[in-house]
Design an enzyme around this catalytic site. Sequence first.
Site, PDB file in Angstrom:
ATOM      1  N   TYR A 224      10.504  25.865 -21.255  1.00 47.36           N
ATOM      2  CA  TYR A 224      10.765  25.570 -22.282  1.00 47.36           C
ATOM      3  C   TYR A 224      10.832  24.153 -22.729  1.00 47.36           C
ATOM      4  CZ  TYR A 224      14.586  25.606 -18.863  1.00 47.36           C
ATOM      5  OH  TYR A 224      15.293  25.485 -17.750  1.00 47.36           O
ATOM      6  N   LYS A 225      10.703  23.457 -21.911  1.00 49.29           N
ATOM      7  CA  LYS A 225      10.375  21.849 -22.244  1.00 49.29           C
ATOM      8  C   LYS A 225       9.039  21.486 -22.985  1.00 49.29           C
ATOM      9  CE  LYS A 225      13.126  20.813 -18.068  1.00 49.29           C
ATOM     10  NZ  LYS A 225      14.440  20.688 -18.568  1.00 49.29           N
TER      11      LYS A 225
ATOM     12  N   PHE B 246      16.965  17.451  -9.157  1.00 47.69           N
ATOM     13  CA  PHE B 246      17.759  18.184 -10.235  1.00 47.69           C
ATOM     14  C   PHE B 246      18.779  19.149  -9.568  1.00 47.69           C
ATOM     15  CE2 PHE B 246      18.537  21.341 -13.354  1.00 47.69           C
ATOM     16  CZ  PHE B 246      18.735  20.463 -14.532  1.00 47.69           C
TER      17      PHE B 246
END
Length: 410
Positions: A234-235, A132
């Site tokens: 938050y996923k 990422f």
Amino acid sequence: MSMQSEITTSSYAEAQDAADPLAPLRDEFVGAESDLVYFDGNSLGRPLRVTGDRLRDFVAQAWGGRLIRGWDEGWYDLPLTVGDEIGRICLGAAPGQTTVGDSTTVLLYKMVRAAVQARPGRGEIVIDSDNFPTDRYIVQGIADELGLTVRWIEVERHGGVSIADVEAVVGPQTAVVLLSQVAYRSGYLADTPAITEVVQDAGAVVIWDVCHSVGSVPIQLDEWGVDIAIGCTYKYLNGGPGAPAFAYVAERHQAAMSQPIQGWMGHADPFLMGPSYEPSGGMRRFLSGTPAVIGMLAMQDMLELIDRAGMEAVRAKSIALTAYSVDLADAMLAEHGVVLATPRDPEQRGGHVTLNHPKMREVVASLWLRDVIPDYRDPGGLRVGLSPLSTSYAEVLAGMTAIRDALSSA
């Protein structure tokens, strides 16, 4: 009717939903009753209905009623108590090794710096070229800051980092290896325990980014002997936009590691307000500033739901949904030139599926206008993100049908 044709029918999807033991849990999410197709739960999870009540009660009672007394009534320890719940439910981590605080970016910086310091005399940080972007940027910045060398693992974008890849680059100069358990682009699931062993045999510290796996893939950090892990909430943990991240540091490392952002919440006695910094013991030493109490509310509801469902059942549903997506892609999209950019083997696949086609950027833009919400990743990748507890088989069929129709008119 052939099996390939049968899976594209609404009756088949409805039968799968009827047989799914986790299907009733979908009704606990806001928006589950709508026709919107949500293929982006691997980026931002849907909120739970009970979370609205929790937030309202917090404002009226804990914040509005108790005010600053709340710090003495649980807020002060919330990063550690919620961290322990994440560890117990999702990470296979014993208490006292996980804390919540800061963004993923800030925690990555802290942990990489702490790990480098724990390996003096070693001058290399290893990371893969398709990790990422934040992970790569953090490593490059720290290398520039400390005069270290970045060793890159070159990987195929439809795959991920293998054991052999790591064996080829680690050595006596390796200080830290930072890898993602699930590749954000392809969904490739790395062999975490085996790679951890390779890194540690070289005398280096391994840091696993579990942002794209926590809450979707069972993790056993203690059993696997992992040194450090970082993840967002938050996923698949549905903590809401900007919810704070978490860090795991194995107990055996905590006393010897110091983090570079020395704030008052990580002090041995925060309210002493003394002239110099003395790190706290345990995981509190990895805190910096005042914790985001409100930011930890929503994830607590999702942790309770995952605990109720069980991570093994969540993983089984995830595998089934991604397998269905792959089968539908073969049946409906291959004739349009769509190429699967995710491993077919479910043991090598996380919770999302990536479909490649030169026109996917335009396809995704058109789908959003029709309330079908996947996301796009270069080059030409449409990600089908499947949050197991909030996604139905009927939703998957509707979304894949919409992708086919968009490609037909692109």
